[in-house]
Design an enzyme around this catalytic site. Structure first.
Site, PDB file in Angstrom:
ATOM      1  N   ALA A   6       0.808  -1.228   0.000  1.00 31.55           N
ATOM      2  CA  ALA A   6       0.000   0.000   0.000  1.00 31.55           C
ATOM      3  C   ALA A   6       0.836   1.270   0.000  1.00 31.55           C
ATOM      4  CB  ALA A   6      -0.916  -0.009   1.215  1.00 31.55           C
ATOM      5  N   LEU A  30       1.869   1.925  -7.425  1.00 34.65           N
ATOM      6  CA  LEU A  30       0.595   1.492  -8.013  1.00 34.65           C
ATOM      7  C   LEU A  30      -0.562   1.703  -7.027  1.00 34.65           C
ATOM      8  CD1 LEU A  30      -0.677  -0.044 -10.516  1.00 34.65           C
ATOM      9  CD2 LEU A  30      -0.727  -1.993  -8.982  1.00 34.65           C
ATOM     10  N   LYS A  37       0.542  -7.770 -13.087  1.00 37.83           N
ATOM     11  CA  LYS A  37       1.561  -8.244 -14.012  1.00 37.83           C
ATOM     12  C   LYS A  37       2.934  -7.718 -13.600  1.00 37.83           C
ATOM     13  CE  LYS A  37       2.817  -5.514 -17.224  1.00 37.83           C
ATOM     14  NZ  LYS A  37       3.295  -4.178 -16.826  1.00 37.83           N
ATOM     15  N   LYS A  60      -9.608  -0.439 -20.249  1.00 39.73           N
ATOM     16  CA  LYS A  60      -9.688   0.859 -20.939  1.00 39.73           C
ATOM     17  C   LYS A  60     -10.950   0.900 -21.790  1.00 39.73           C
ATOM     18  CE  LYS A  60      -4.807   1.907 -20.711  1.00 39.73           C
ATOM     19  NZ  LYS A  60      -4.478   3.210 -20.172  1.00 39.73           N
ATOM     20  N   HIS A  63      -0.214  -6.367 -22.513  1.00 35.12           N
ATOM     21  CA  HIS A  63      -1.181  -5.383 -23.013  1.00 35.12           C
ATOM     22  C   HIS A  63      -1.440  -5.548 -24.524  1.00 35.12           C
ATOM     23  CE1 HIS A  63      -0.590  -3.778 -19.122  1.00 35.12           C
ATOM     24  NE2 HIS A  63       0.354  -2.896 -19.392  1.00 35.12           N
ATOM     25  N   LYS A  71       9.122   2.982 -25.558  1.00 37.19           N
ATOM     26  CA  LYS A  71       9.234   4.096 -24.625  1.00 37.19           C
ATOM     27  C   LYS A  71      10.161   5.126 -25.258  1.00 37.19           C
ATOM     28  CE  LYS A  71       8.303   1.676 -20.301  1.00 37.19           C
ATOM     29  NZ  LYS A  71       7.345   2.540 -19.619  1.00 37.19           N
ATOM     30  N   ARG A 111      -8.565   4.332 -31.566  1.00 38.15           N
ATOM     31  CA  ARG A 111      -7.593   5.054 -30.733  1.00 38.15           C
ATOM     32  C   ARG A 111      -7.928   4.769 -29.272  1.00 38.15           C
ATOM     33  NH1 ARG A 111      -5.572  10.427 -30.903  1.00 38.15           N
ATOM     34  NH2 ARG A 111      -4.991   9.938 -33.039  1.00 38.15           N
ATOM     35  N   LEU A 135     -13.085   5.686 -39.402  1.00 36.22           N
ATOM     36  CA  LEU A 135     -12.880   4.921 -40.625  1.00 36.22           C
ATOM     37  C   LEU A 135     -12.400   5.886 -41.695  1.00 36.22           C
ATOM     38  CD1 LEU A 135     -13.311   2.187 -42.099  1.00 36.22           C
ATOM     39  CD2 LEU A 135     -15.625   2.963 -42.610  1.00 36.22           C
TER      40      LEU A 135
HETATM   41  P1  NDP Z   1       6.728  -0.516  -5.935  1.00 35.24           P
HETATM   42  O1  NDP Z   1       8.172  -0.669  -6.329  1.00 35.24           O
HETATM   43  O2  NDP Z   1       6.250   0.865  -5.614  1.00 35.24           O
HETATM   44  O3  NDP Z   1       6.505  -1.528  -4.705  1.00 35.24           O
HETATM   45  C1  NDP Z   1       5.314  -1.561  -3.930  1.00 35.24           C
HETATM   46  C2  NDP Z   1       5.701  -1.706  -2.456  1.00 35.24           C
HETATM   47  O4  NDP Z   1       6.313  -2.967  -2.274  1.00 35.24           O
HETATM   48  C3  NDP Z   1       6.707  -0.686  -2.006  1.00 35.24           C
HETATM   49  O5  NDP Z   1       6.076   0.498  -1.562  1.00 35.24           O
HETATM   50  C4  NDP Z   1       7.415  -1.400  -0.891  1.00 35.24           C
HETATM   51  O6  NDP Z   1       6.643  -1.247   0.295  1.00 35.24           O
HETATM   52  C5  NDP Z   1       7.343  -2.854  -1.278  1.00 35.24           C
HETATM   53  N1  NDP Z   1       8.613  -3.285  -1.878  1.00 35.24           N
HETATM   54  C6  NDP Z   1       9.238  -2.765  -2.952  1.00 35.24           C
HETATM   55  N2  NDP Z   1      10.387  -3.418  -3.195  1.00 35.24           N
HETATM   56  C7  NDP Z   1      10.481  -4.376  -2.273  1.00 35.24           C
HETATM   57  C8  NDP Z   1      11.436  -5.383  -1.994  1.00 35.24           C
HETATM   58  N3  NDP Z   1      12.525  -5.533  -2.756  1.00 35.24           N
HETATM   59  N4  NDP Z   1      11.219  -6.216  -0.959  1.00 35.24           N
HETATM   60  C9  NDP Z   1      10.135  -6.083  -0.188  1.00 35.24           C
HETATM   61  N5  NDP Z   1       9.184  -5.124  -0.404  1.00 35.24           N
HETATM   62  C10 NDP Z   1       9.369  -4.285  -1.415  1.00 35.24           C
HETATM   63  O7  NDP Z   1       5.867  -1.202  -7.048  1.00 35.24           O
HETATM   64  P2  NDP Z   1       4.619  -0.643  -7.879  1.00 35.24           P
HETATM   65  O8  NDP Z   1       3.638  -0.097  -6.920  1.00 35.24           O
HETATM   66  O9  NDP Z   1       5.115   0.204  -8.975  1.00 35.24           O
HETATM   67  O10 NDP Z   1       4.079  -1.987  -8.539  1.00 35.24           O
HETATM   68  C11 NDP Z   1       3.404  -2.986  -7.797  1.00 35.24           C
HETATM   69  C12 NDP Z   1       3.027  -4.112  -8.734  1.00 35.24           C
HETATM   70  O11 NDP Z   1       2.189  -3.622  -9.746  1.00 35.24           O
HETATM   71  C13 NDP Z   1       4.228  -4.725  -9.455  1.00 35.24           C
HETATM   72  O12 NDP Z   1       4.006  -6.094  -9.599  1.00 35.24           O
HETATM   73  C14 NDP Z   1       4.228  -4.030 -10.810  1.00 35.24           C
HETATM   74  O13 NDP Z   1       4.812  -4.833 -11.797  1.00 35.24           O
HETATM   75  C15 NDP Z   1       2.732  -3.875 -11.044  1.00 35.24           C
HETATM   76  N6  NDP Z   1       2.379  -2.754 -11.920  1.00 35.24           N
HETATM   77  C16 NDP Z   1       2.707  -1.472 -11.574  1.00 35.24           C
HETATM   78  C17 NDP Z   1       2.316  -0.418 -12.374  1.00 35.24           C
HETATM   79  C18 NDP Z   1       2.591   0.995 -12.004  1.00 35.24           C
HETATM   80  O14 NDP Z   1       2.113   1.893 -12.714  1.00 35.24           O
HETATM   81  N7  NDP Z   1       3.349   1.250 -10.931  1.00 35.24           N
HETATM   82  C19 NDP Z   1       1.551  -0.633 -13.635  1.00 35.24           C
HETATM   83  C20 NDP Z   1       1.231  -2.026 -13.889  1.00 35.24           C
HETATM   84  C21 NDP Z   1       1.655  -3.037 -13.045  1.00 35.24           C
HETATM   85  P3  NDP Z   1       7.251  -1.361   1.753  1.00 35.24           P
HETATM   86  O15 NDP Z   1       8.707  -1.118   1.685  1.00 35.24           O
HETATM   87  O16 NDP Z   1       6.495  -0.325   2.514  1.00 35.24           O
HETATM   88  O17 NDP Z   1       6.896  -2.750   2.148  1.00 35.24           O
HETATM   89  C1  BG6 Z   2       2.439  -0.674 -17.345  1.00 38.74           C
HETATM   90  C2  BG6 Z   2       3.885  -0.754 -17.742  1.00 38.74           C
HETATM   91  O1  BG6 Z   2       1.875  -1.951 -17.321  1.00 38.74           O
HETATM   92  O2  BG6 Z   2       1.747   0.134 -18.277  1.00 38.74           O
HETATM   93  C3  BG6 Z   2       4.487   0.626 -17.871  1.00 38.74           C
HETATM   94  O3  BG6 Z   2       4.581  -1.478 -16.749  1.00 38.74           O
HETATM   95  C4  BG6 Z   2       3.673   1.492 -18.778  1.00 38.74           C
HETATM   96  O4  BG6 Z   2       5.815   0.547 -18.340  1.00 38.74           O
HETATM   97  C5  BG6 Z   2       2.218   1.463 -18.344  1.00 38.74           C
HETATM   98  O5  BG6 Z   2       4.170   2.812 -18.704  1.00 38.74           O
HETATM   99  C6  BG6 Z   2       1.360   2.216 -19.325  1.00 38.74           C
HETATM  100  O6  BG6 Z   2       0.057   2.301 -18.848  1.00 38.74           O
HETATM  101  P1  BG6 Z   2      -0.894   3.462 -19.360  1.00 38.74           P
HETATM  102  O7  BG6 Z   2      -2.223   3.107 -18.826  1.00 38.74           O
HETATM  103  O8  BG6 Z   2      -0.331   4.730 -18.782  1.00 38.74           O
HETATM  104  O9  BG6 Z   2      -0.809   3.469 -20.846  1.00 38.74           O
END
Ligand code: NDP
Ligand code: BG6
Length: 500
Positions: A16, A20, A158, A192, A250, A346, A389, A398
């Protein structure tokens, strides 16, 4: 059709404190709550290692909860109410005692009959650990999902593994704790708005279906472009690369919806059966059908961007691809011989996701002479193209041929278009996570990835990924802010695609 929402839900968001959860999941839950789409008795529990309290967790969220489109002071009232329902428990992801403490807290506050929705918003390396912790802490894990009331559901983010084998291992680890019916593998592109419209467009409009095949379609292009760098995600991205980050999930999901056969019903099983059938007909990708690239320093909109290898956290000799274009072969009777170009990058010149269905030209080019006289020397009449789009600025149009008004006989290629912003003015388009979270609450799994679907998607990419790991090929460089490596156009032309 989805069942009615249950009465009382505890949303438990692991990770949390992360990007994400704070940027997407909690704001989406708030948007649903503010519009009265969640059960009245919904409560939100953050869980992570960071030493936050209920108050500091709420303070982090405060400015990210938006609903200004609601009338009067409804948004402020809803925000206050939502934040009061947000709680936080600190604990490690392998700490079953801390997780049990959280569950006891939930039971004490809301009784034992509350439904539980776990959202695993943690790095993928922690999915299996966290699942094992839940098995120890939550006696409801593994109960029969069809009969268990109150229910337990788990949302997994994912990437689901790095290849077919690691994905299978992850699935096995999850199935030791949950039933497949309890698992919601999320791909936010399926939430979406324009992607959700794909099935309606194809199967509710009789004008498209007769043309949606190899007899009339020359090629299909699914394009995903982002004008951003890594935004601090080097640790994850450099190990994943663009193929695992967006193409295997995606883009492949959009491909499945574009190319699959009509499902027998809107039942989640029937939709997912058709997607699996289609994905199994896609030939595994080979090196000769792929172009990989990596961005170098460049300028976009007057701003200088560093090259990928100079980004913080990226090894200086990294060979990770930030761009990929591939031509997929769909070996179904409907599509045999039609190239499916998918491209993702990217650090490009714009942010755009589009699906382009490019139709064949007329057998008899009756108007060629007229076009020549309109000054477009030598150019053939452009083919019809249906463009969906996805973002930004959702639209479906179209491209057709038409006569420009006037006494001269001049041809033009105007658009028949549906621009969401105009056609649905005043109608809010919610974030994809809102759609998908509501589906989880309703128990509708149509838009979530089933285990066999995941296997089929990995089977397309795993041989290529292993091939790339075994070689020392360098991705082609392209400047940040450009259209990607030039080799992409050569690849497209090799498959008869001239104007991708
Ligand atoms: P974060 O890197 O922000 O990690 C989420 C939380 O996990 C951190 O706040 C931390 O919380 C804990 N954490 C991070 N690294 C570690 C570690 N090495 N060991 C233990 N705890 C750790 O990830 P995101 O929020 O960006 O992504 C979460 C998931 O969602 C992933 O699987 C990512 O692939 C997926 N995802 C993310 C997207 C995005 O836009 N961010 C988009 C699509 C998918 P704490 O230290 O407080 O425990
Ligand atoms: C995530 C990818 O799944 O989608 C990112 O990990 C990417 O790399 C993102 O930037 C794009 O999502 P959106 O909704 O902003 O197009």
């Amino acid at each position: 059709m989805p069942a009615s929402p249950p009465d009382s839900i505890a949303f438990i968001i692991a990770g949390a404190s992360g990007d994400l959860a704070t940027r997407k999941v909690m704001p989406a839950l708030f948007a649903l709550h503010a519009r009265g789409l969640l059960p009245a008795e919904s409560h939100f529990y953050g869980y992570a290692r960071s030493a936050l309290t209920d108050q500091t967790f709420r303070a982090r969220l405060q400015d990210l909860l938006q609903c200004e489109d609601l009338p009067g002071d409804a948004c402020d009232v809803s925000r206050r109410d939502f934040l009061e329902r947000c709680h936080y428990e600190a604990g490690d992801y392998d700490d079953a005692a801390a997780m049990s403490r959280l569950l006891q807290r939930i039971a004490a506050a809301h009784g034992a009959n509350v439904h539980r929705l776990y959202y695993l918003a943690v790095p993928p390396s922690l999915f299996a650990t966290l699942a094992a912790t839940l098995r120890m802490a939550d006696s409801r894990c593994g109960a029969d999902a069809r009969t268990a009331a109150p229910w337990l559901r788990v949302v997994i983010e994912k990437p689901f593994g790095r290849d077919r084998a690691t994905s299978d291992e992850l699935t096995a680890a999850l199935l030791r704790v949950f039933n497949e019916e309890q698992i919601y593998r999320i791909d936010h592109y399926l939430g979406k708005e324009a992607v959700q419209n794909l099935m309606v467009l194809r199967f509710a409009n009789t004008v498209f279906e007769p043309l949606w095949n190899r007899n009339y379609v020359r090629h299909v292009h699914i394009e995903w472009a982002e004008d951003l760098s890594l935004a601090g995600r080097a640790g994850y991205f450099d190990g994943a690369g663009i193929l695992r980050d967006v193409v295997q999930n995606h883009l492949t999901q959009m491909l499945a919806l574009v190319a699959m056969e009509c499902p027998w019903s809107l039942d989640a099983k029937h939709i997912r059966d058709e997607k699996v059938r289609l994905l199994r007909q896609v030939a595994p990708l080979t090196r000769d059908r792929v172009v990989l690239g990596q961005y170098t320093a460049g300028i976009l909109a007057g701003h200088s961007w560093t090259g990928y290898r100079d980004e913080p956290g990226v090894p200086p000799a990294s060979r990770t691809a930030t761009y990929a274009a591939a031509v997929l072969e769909v070996r179904s009777p409907r599509w045999r011989g039609v190239p499916f170009l998918i491209s993702a990058g990217k650090g490009l010149d714009c942010r755009r996701t589009e699906i382009r269905i490019h139709f064949k030209g007329p057998e008899h080019d009756l108007f060629r002479q007229a076009l020549l006289s309109s000054g477009v020397a030598g150019a053939p009449l452009p083919d019809n193209e249906l463009v969906i789009r996805v973002q930004p600025d959702e639209q479906i149009y179209l491209r057709i041929a038409g006569k420009t008004p006037g006494l001269e006989f001049h041809l033009d290629t105007p658009k028949l278009d549906l621009i969401y912003r105009e056609a649905y003015a005043g109608k809010r388009i919610g974030d994809a996570y809102e759609n998908l979270l509501l589906d989880v609450v309703r128990g509708d799994r149509s838009l979530f990835i089933r285990g066999d679907e995941l296997e089929a998607a990995w089977d397309i990419f795993t041989p290529l990924l292993h091939d790339l790991d075994a070689t020392s090929d360098e991705p082609s460089p392209y400047a940040f802010g450009s259209r990607g490596p030039e080799a992409r156009d050569l690849l497209a032309r090799r498959f008869g695609i001239e104007d991708a």
